[in-house]
Design an enzyme around this catalytic site. Structure first.
Site, short mmCIF file in Angstrom:
data_model
loop_
_atom_site.label_atom_id
_atom_site.label_comp_id
_atom_site.label_asym_id
_atom_site.label_seq_id
_atom_site.Cartn_x
_atom_site.Cartn_y
_atom_site.Cartn_z
N PRO A 2 0.74 -1.28 -0.16
CA PRO A 2 -0.06 -0.02 -0.05
C PRO A 2 0.86 1.20 0.00
CG PRO A 2 0.03 -1.24 2.08
CD PRO A 2 1.08 -1.60 1.52
N GLU A 3 0.69 2.11 -0.94
CA GLU A 3 1.29 3.40 -1.03
C GLU A 3 -0.04 4.31 -1.03
OE1 GLU A 3 4.61 4.46 -3.32
OE2 GLU A 3 4.95 2.20 -3.45
N HIS A 90 -4.02 -14.89 9.15
CA HIS A 90 -3.27 -13.81 9.18
C HIS A 90 -4.24 -12.64 9.34
CE1 HIS A 90 0.20 -15.73 8.37
NE2 HIS A 90 -0.10 -16.05 7.02
#
Length: 271
Positions: A2-3, A90
């Site tokens: 993620p940016e 997760h």
DNA sequence: CTATGGACCTGAATGC
DNA sequence: TGCATTCAGGTCCATA
């Protein structure tokens, strides 16, 4: 993963599912980067308001005046599911609301969900208080950007990623923006001319906006809150392409390590 | 105050 | 096939 564009795509995907919904439960998996900072019971019963974004952080407003600060780290993914699907190994945070659940899936656990009793609670300030301007907003000013760069005794690429001159530019988009601006990543930040700083300022905005329009990068495993992959990767000009031909001039793309992060550039197009 | 390297953690890809 | 090594989207924190 993620940016800024990926985080914004995520925000836009989950905001309408959460707004106005009441929190009915919280499930914690393995520890994330920081503890939640509040007993889960305190969240139950609160109604969710806006879901905002600051840099790569998501801010979930609660009607009690508090805020949940969410960061996706390197491998995090947030999605809203209707019903209550079983959690995988997760899935480390669930925010259960009526009719569904907001779930953070984060194998590496560099991500975090932190509660602040108010928008300027100490922990919230620690996380987002030092952040620079939003690149896609009017607050990102080319002249101020140039002045900031002139104070920096590091490479332009590291200055871009530091987060206090501009937020949201991560490792992929730093390489891409510098390519688009024709600037070599190793250039000392304080040496950038006013013209080149302006070019870079514009390139950052273009690259991020383009990725946003494409639904976020699809590098490895990005999926939006609806499970849709982005398709920016096909458009990456230099990132991850060492040894391949530069799409602009055909020269071989090179890689170099700066601040322990792989960096890609075309030695002919970028000076 | 600034710049650098280490730390956090897991999984996928690569190499012998 | 099996095992060891390298690398990955981030960023805080201690150290110089």
């Amino acid at each position: 993963m993620p940016e800024l564009p990926e985080v914004e795509v995520t925000r836009a995907g989950i905001a309408p599912k959460l707004a106005g919904r009441r929190i009915v439960g919280v499930r914690l998996g393995k520890p994330l980067r920081w503890p939640l900072g509040v007993a889960a019971e305190e969240l139950i019963g609160q109604v969710i308001g806006a879901v905002r974004r600051r840099g790569k952080y998501l801010l979930v407003d609660l009607d009690g005046g508090g805020v949940l600060v969410v960061h996706l780290g390197m491998s995090g993914r947030l999605a809203f599911y209707t019903g209550s699907p079983p959690a995988g190994p997760h899935d480390h945070f669930d925010l259960q609301v009526e009719g569904g659940v907001l779930r953070l899936h984060d194998p590496r656990r560099f991500g975090a969900v932190v509660y602040g009793a108010s928008p300027d609670a100490p922990m919230v300030r620690k996380l987002i208080g030092h952040l620079g301007p939003e690149p896609l907003s009017g607050d990102f000013d080319a002249h101020v950007f140039h002045l900031g760069l002139r104070q920096r005794r590091t490479t332009i690429k590291q200055a871009l990623m530091a987060g206090d001159l501009v937020v949201g530019v991560g490792n992929i988009y730093a390489s891409e923006a510098l390519f688009e601006a024709g600037i070599r990543p190793t250039t000392p930040a304080h040496r950038l001319s006013r013209q080149r700083a302006e070019r870079l300022h514009a390139a950052i905005r273009r690259v991020l906006q383009r990725a946003l329009d494409s639904g976020g990068s699809t590098l490895r495993d990005f999926l939006s809150a609806e499970g849709q992959p982005g398709h920016f990767q096909q458009e990456a000009a230099v990132y991850g392409r060492a040894g391949q031909a530069c799409p602009r001039c055909g020269h071989t793309v090179r890689s170099v390590v700066l601040g322990q992060r792989s960096t890609f550039y075309c030695p002919r197009c970028q000076t």
